[in-house]
Design a protein around this motif. Structure first.
Motif, short mmCIF file in Angstrom:
data_model
loop_
_atom_site.label_atom_id
_atom_site.label_comp_id
_atom_site.label_asym_id
_atom_site.label_seq_id
_atom_site.Cartn_x
_atom_site.Cartn_y
_atom_site.Cartn_z
N ASP A 126 1.08 -1.21 0.04
CA ASP A 126 0.07 0.12 -0.05
C ASP A 126 0.93 1.30 -0.13
N LEU A 127 0.95 1.95 -1.24
CA LEU A 127 1.68 2.91 -1.22
C LEU A 127 1.21 4.19 -0.60
N LYS A 128 0.10 4.55 -0.54
CA LYS A 128 -0.92 5.57 0.12
C LYS A 128 -0.72 5.54 1.82
N VAL A 151 2.71 6.84 6.84
CA VAL A 151 3.26 6.77 8.00
C VAL A 151 4.67 7.49 7.82
N ILE A 152 5.25 7.58 6.63
CA ILE A 152 6.42 8.32 6.51
C ILE A 152 6.13 9.85 6.72
N ALA A 153 5.17 10.22 6.30
CA ALA A 153 4.89 11.93 6.57
C ALA A 153 4.63 12.05 8.03
N GLY A 154 3.97 11.15 9.02
CA GLY A 154 3.66 11.25 10.36
C GLY A 154 5.00 11.23 10.98
N VAL A 171 6.85 14.34 10.69
CA VAL A 171 6.41 15.27 11.61
C VAL A 171 6.72 15.18 12.91
N LEU A 172 6.84 14.28 13.33
CA LEU A 172 7.03 13.94 14.80
C LEU A 172 8.61 14.20 15.17
N SER A 173 9.34 13.50 13.93
CA SER A 173 10.82 14.10 14.41
C SER A 173 11.05 15.48 14.36
N ILE A 174 10.33 16.38 13.59
CA ILE A 174 10.15 17.85 13.78
C ILE A 174 9.80 18.53 15.16
#
Length: 244
Positions: free
Chosen positions: A159-161, A166-169, A172-175
């Motif tokens: 599932d690419l979506k 998950v990568i975007a989330g 954001v958490l790393s920032i």
């Protein structure tokens, strides 16, 4: 007199026809429950906010059903954050100081009762219950295992979506992690849990239409991004599909 009776009968007939037409129009209108069922709800929920939060005492605290308990929980969390973040207390130091203070007060009061002719303080026996700890451990184990299943499914490339979400989330958490430490982040989440659900429950009829427009715009932009970028990314063969 006859004309008066005729006019009276005409008025009665008009009222009867008006009542019938209004009842027919009421029948044609959809019921209030059906209208509410078709209303867009945030995150696609079909149940009340209290049920979405798990129900029971935690949901009562987050939705301020008991204002004293909710205010107490928020106050304790604020005191802990102030002690560790602003005053820069360490956990071990704070625990030792609190134990020293409590033990000193109890020791002095227990010895003072012999001089003032009062009964010594009753110190209850404190034990950690087994069942709640086991239930919490089992619930935590279940959630961790479910997270592992989701991560495994994402890593398999099916599932690419979901992978991009998950990568975007995580990004954001790393920032956010660069802006504040774990304690501050935990306190922010705790405060949000005590404010956002109760405000949403109060103004959900105003928030849901705005959220519907936002979700529609997000889906529209994602469809454009999918057509221009994602659809052009080559993908490997699906699991279980035989090569020719």
């Amino acid at each position: 007199m006859a004309e008066h009776e005729e006019s009276l009968m005409e008025k009665i007939a008009e009222k009867i026809r008006g009542h019938d037409s209004s009842s027919d129009s009421d029948d044609d209108k959809p019921s209030e429950s059906s209208i509410k069922a078709k209303v867009f709800r945030l995150f696609g929920r079909e149940k009340p906010v209290h049920h979405v939060l798990g129900g029971g005492k935690p949901a009562d605290i987050f939705l301020w059903r008991n204002k004293k308990i909710s205010a107490g929980a928020l106050g304790v969390a604020t005191v802990i954050w102030v002690l560790f973040e602003l005053l820069e207390y360490h956990l071990l130091t704070l625990v030792c100081h609190l134990l020293m203070l409590v033990l000193a007060l109890l020791f002095l009061y227990s010895n003072a009762t012999t001089f003032i002719n009062k009964s010594p303080p009753h110190i209850p026996e404190v034990q950690i219950p087994k069942d709640p700890i086991m239930e919490f451990a089992q619930a935590l184990r279940f959630e961790i295992n479910r997270a592992f299943v989701v991560l495994r499914d994402i890593a398999s490339g099916r599932d690419l979506k979901k992978f991009l979400s998950v990568i975007a989330g995580l990004w954001v958490l790393s920032i956010v992690g660069n802006w504040c430490n774990f304690l501050t982040l935990f306190y922010i989440v705790f405060v949000l849990l005590h404010t956002v659900p109760v405000l949403y429950e109060k103004y959900e009829d105003k928030v849901d239409p705005f959220a519907e427009k936002a979700m529609h715009e997000i889906k529209k932009q994602y469809a454009v991004f999918d057509a221009k970028v994602l659809s052009k990314i080559p993908r490997g063969p699906l699991k279980g599909k035989k090569k020719d």
